[in-house]
Design an enzyme around this catalytic site. Structure first.
Site, mmCIF file in Angstrom:
data_model
loop_
_atom_site.group_PDB
_atom_site.id
_atom_site.type_symbol
_atom_site.label_atom_id
_atom_site.label_comp_id
_atom_site.label_asym_id
_atom_site.label_seq_id
_atom_site.Cartn_x
_atom_site.Cartn_y
_atom_site.Cartn_z
ATOM 1 N N GLU A 179 0.827 -15.922 2.890
ATOM 2 C CA GLU A 179 1.721 -17.013 3.298
ATOM 3 C C GLU A 179 1.906 -17.995 2.147
ATOM 4 O O GLU A 179 3.022 -18.464 1.888
ATOM 5 C CB GLU A 179 1.165 -17.705 4.546
ATOM 6 C CG GLU A 179 2.153 -18.589 5.265
ATOM 7 C CD GLU A 179 3.411 -17.857 5.765
ATOM 8 O OE1 GLU A 179 3.463 -16.614 5.801
ATOM 9 O OE2 GLU A 179 4.384 -18.576 6.087
ATOM 10 N N HIS A 185 4.707 -13.612 0.232
ATOM 11 C CA HIS A 185 4.897 -12.192 0.003
ATOM 12 C C HIS A 185 3.869 -11.496 0.898
ATOM 13 O O HIS A 185 2.668 -11.735 0.735
ATOM 14 C CB HIS A 185 4.666 -11.837 -1.480
ATOM 15 C CG HIS A 185 5.153 -10.478 -1.852
ATOM 16 N ND1 HIS A 185 6.500 -10.181 -1.929
ATOM 17 C CD2 HIS A 185 4.487 -9.343 -2.154
ATOM 18 C CE1 HIS A 185 6.621 -8.891 -2.258
ATOM 19 N NE2 HIS A 185 5.433 -8.369 -2.422
ATOM 20 N N HIS A 186 4.325 -10.733 1.851
ATOM 21 C CA HIS A 186 3.490 -10.352 2.987
ATOM 22 C C HIS A 186 3.183 -8.865 3.052
ATOM 23 O O HIS A 186 4.118 -8.054 2.998
ATOM 24 C CB HIS A 186 4.173 -10.812 4.275
ATOM 25 C CG HIS A 186 4.471 -12.275 4.294
ATOM 26 N ND1 HIS A 186 5.619 -12.820 3.759
ATOM 27 C CD2 HIS A 186 3.737 -13.320 4.749
ATOM 28 C CE1 HIS A 186 5.590 -14.136 3.910
ATOM 29 N NE2 HIS A 186 4.470 -14.473 4.493
ATOM 30 N N HIS A 202 10.029 -5.650 -0.083
ATOM 31 C CA HIS A 202 11.105 -5.163 0.797
ATOM 32 C C HIS A 202 12.486 -5.450 0.204
ATOM 33 O O HIS A 202 13.357 -4.601 0.213
ATOM 34 C CB HIS A 202 10.984 -5.826 2.174
ATOM 35 C CG HIS A 202 9.678 -5.529 2.843
ATOM 36 N ND1 HIS A 202 9.311 -4.262 3.233
ATOM 37 C CD2 HIS A 202 8.640 -6.335 3.155
ATOM 38 C CE1 HIS A 202 8.106 -4.315 3.772
ATOM 39 N NE2 HIS A 202 7.671 -5.536 3.742
ATOM 40 N N GLU A 203 12.659 -6.687 -0.294
ATOM 41 C CA GLU A 203 14.001 -7.045 -0.787
ATOM 42 C C GLU A 203 14.413 -6.184 -1.969
ATOM 43 O O GLU A 203 15.583 -5.845 -2.117
ATOM 44 C CB GLU A 203 14.011 -8.534 -1.189
ATOM 45 C CG GLU A 203 13.910 -9.454 0.018
ATOM 46 C CD GLU A 203 13.783 -10.896 -0.415
ATOM 47 O OE1 GLU A 203 12.798 -11.527 -0.030
ATOM 48 O OE2 GLU A 203 14.667 -11.381 -1.129
ATOM 49 N N ASP A 239 3.792 -7.457 -5.973
ATOM 50 C CA ASP A 239 2.808 -6.640 -5.267
ATOM 51 C C ASP A 239 1.513 -6.526 -6.071
ATOM 52 O O ASP A 239 0.412 -6.633 -5.520
ATOM 53 C CB ASP A 239 3.399 -5.254 -4.983
ATOM 54 C CG ASP A 239 4.662 -5.344 -4.141
ATOM 55 O OD1 ASP A 239 5.730 -4.905 -4.632
ATOM 56 O OD2 ASP A 239 4.604 -5.924 -3.037
#
Ligand SMILES: C[C@H](O)[C@H](O)[C@H]1CNC2=NC(N)=NC(=O)C2=N1
Length: 91
Positions: A49, A53-54, A71-72, A80
């Site tokens: 949070e 970036h989850h 994801h984007e 990552d």
């Protein structure tokens, strides 16, 4: 938007114990008891949070699996790799 990393860049930058699985990187952390894993998952969530970036987090018995992808961007980026190192620092 971050750049997608090449497989070679991923290989050289991936922290120990992490694996590349397609468009994701993943690690499974081991714990002495279930609630230690639950607590670690919470710490991972807090870092995620903060960094916005989850990961996906799977809490199992005495283990927690963490999976990261951007994801984007549709693959693995330096975000990552950064998060993988930050999660390892919590372990
Ligand atoms: C709108 C978009 O979901 C947000 O910008 C963030 C939230 N957390 C995220 N987490 C991950 N793993 N990848 C993303 O692309 C991402 N995007």
């Amino acid at each position: 938007m971050a750049e997608l990393l090449s497989d070679e860049e991923i290989r050289t930058q991936l922290p120990d114990e992490w694996e590349q699985e397609g468009d994701e990187i993943a690690r499974t952390y081991a714990f002495d008891d279930y609630l230690a894993g639950v607590s670690f998952a919470t710490q991972v969530g807090e870092v995620a949070e903060e960094e916005f970036h989850h990961p996906e987090i799977r809490i199992g018995y005495e283990e927690v699996e963490v999976r990261l992808t951007s994801h984007e961007e549709g693959g693995i980026t330096e975000k990552d790799i950064r998060l993988a190192n930050l999660f390892d620092s919590e372990y």
